[in-house]
Motif scaffolding. Structure first.
Motif, mmCIF file in Angstrom:
data_model
loop_
_atom_site.group_PDB
_atom_site.id
_atom_site.type_symbol
_atom_site.label_atom_id
_atom_site.label_comp_id
_atom_site.label_asym_id
_atom_site.label_seq_id
_atom_site.Cartn_x
_atom_site.Cartn_y
_atom_site.Cartn_z
ATOM 1 N N ILE A 51 0.966 -1.183 -0.019
ATOM 2 C CA ILE A 51 0.013 0.012 0.085
ATOM 3 C C ILE A 51 0.798 1.153 -0.042
ATOM 4 N N GLY A 52 2.070 1.099 -0.396
ATOM 5 C CA GLY A 52 2.952 2.282 -0.556
ATOM 6 C C GLY A 52 4.354 1.918 -0.337
ATOM 7 N N CYS A 53 4.586 1.026 0.741
ATOM 8 C CA CYS A 53 6.057 0.832 1.125
ATOM 9 C C CYS A 53 6.648 0.038 0.201
ATOM 10 N N ILE A 54 7.631 -0.218 0.444
ATOM 11 C CA ILE A 54 8.570 -1.535 -0.253
ATOM 12 C C ILE A 54 8.888 -2.594 0.421
ATOM 13 N N ARG A 55 8.130 -3.722 0.122
ATOM 14 C CA ARG A 55 8.281 -4.840 1.018
ATOM 15 C C ARG A 55 9.426 -5.698 0.633
ATOM 16 N N MET A 56 9.858 -6.411 1.395
ATOM 17 C CA MET A 56 10.952 -7.555 1.156
ATOM 18 C C MET A 56 10.705 -8.932 2.130
ATOM 19 N N HIS A 57 11.103 -9.723 1.699
ATOM 20 C CA HIS A 57 11.192 -11.159 2.456
ATOM 21 C C HIS A 57 12.071 -10.929 3.658
ATOM 22 N N ASN A 58 11.799 -11.326 4.844
ATOM 23 C CA ASN A 58 12.591 -11.200 5.860
ATOM 24 C C ASN A 58 14.047 -11.378 5.823
ATOM 25 N N HIS A 59 14.372 -12.601 5.327
ATOM 26 C CA HIS A 59 15.703 -12.810 5.191
ATOM 27 C C HIS A 59 16.580 -12.013 4.475
ATOM 28 N N ASP A 60 15.944 -11.209 3.286
ATOM 29 C CA ASP A 60 16.589 -10.400 2.435
ATOM 30 C C ASP A 60 16.926 -8.887 3.220
ATOM 31 N N LEU A 61 15.647 -8.582 3.943
ATOM 32 C CA LEU A 61 15.658 -7.749 4.739
ATOM 33 C C LEU A 61 16.732 -7.527 5.974
ATOM 34 N N LEU A 62 16.893 -8.597 6.567
ATOM 35 C CA LEU A 62 17.850 -8.650 7.731
ATOM 36 C C LEU A 62 19.246 -8.598 7.091
ATOM 37 N N ASP A 63 19.586 -9.284 5.884
ATOM 38 C CA ASP A 63 20.933 -9.098 5.170
ATOM 39 C C ASP A 63 20.788 -7.361 4.753
ATOM 40 N N LEU A 64 19.971 -6.893 4.197
ATOM 41 C CA LEU A 64 19.983 -5.273 4.182
ATOM 42 C C LEU A 64 20.434 -4.564 5.124
ATOM 43 N N PHE A 65 19.624 -4.782 6.314
ATOM 44 C CA PHE A 65 19.426 -3.796 7.369
ATOM 45 C C PHE A 65 20.952 -3.876 7.910
ATOM 46 N N GLU A 66 21.569 -5.031 8.253
ATOM 47 C CA GLU A 66 23.042 -5.068 8.690
ATOM 48 C C GLU A 66 24.139 -4.373 7.588
#
Length: 163
Positions: A132-147
């Motif tokens: 609904i506006g945000c950029i969604r990612m699968h959790n394992h990818d987001l964890l990698d990006l976040f770090e």
């Protein structure tokens, strides 16, 4: 580091300072397409930065509402009891626009629109619009990006071209 988001290809590219690809991720942007206005439920275009990193250390599938962990962990059973909830899971990278009048200030302010890069249930389809506006990612990818990124990392969201 810099992040580019190609809406047409539904992918995010993490680049080093020399502009070389470090990682590519499938994403899901807004089902209603791109747009800048508050209330449009569209993904905003243009130059942004990561204004805040939220969720460091919480368990995978932690449910967030208004950027706060609810104490819930996402499960299919929880989803069945909350059919209308927009699931924001695991971590949040809160975006802020850098272009006054386009994605910053007034009715086009990305940060005041609460546009995030955030985690989603494993069942959420990536590679096609659906948020609904945000950029969604699968959790394992987001964890990698976040770090890999920090507050202040540049994020450029562009419409791209279909091939």
């Amino acid at each position: 580091m810099k992040i580019t988001v190609d809406i047409a290809q539904q992918q995010m590219i993490l680049l080093d300072e020399a502009g070389r690809d470090i990682r590519r991720y499938l994403i899901s942007s807004a089902q209603k397409g791109t747009g800048q206005e508050r209330g449009s439920y569209c993904t905003p275009l243009g130059k942004h930065i990561i204004r805040a990193k939220i969720g460091q250390g919480v368990p995978v599938n932690t449910v967030f509402i208004r950027r706060r962990p609810t104490g819930e962990i996402y499960t299919p059973e929880l989803a069945a009891n909350h059919l209308r909830r927009d699931w924001i899971l695991t971590r949040i990278l809160w975006l802020s626009g850098c272009e006054p009048g386009f994605n910053r200030l007034g009715s086009v302010d990305t940060m005041r629109r609460y546009i995030y890069i955030h985690g989603s249930p494993d069942s959420a389809r990536m590679g096609e619009p659906g948020s609904i506006g945000c950029i969604r990612m699968h959790n394992h990818d987001l964890l990698d990006l976040f770090e890999r990124v920090s507050v202040g990392t540049r994020v450029e969201i562009y419409a791209g071209q279909t091939t």
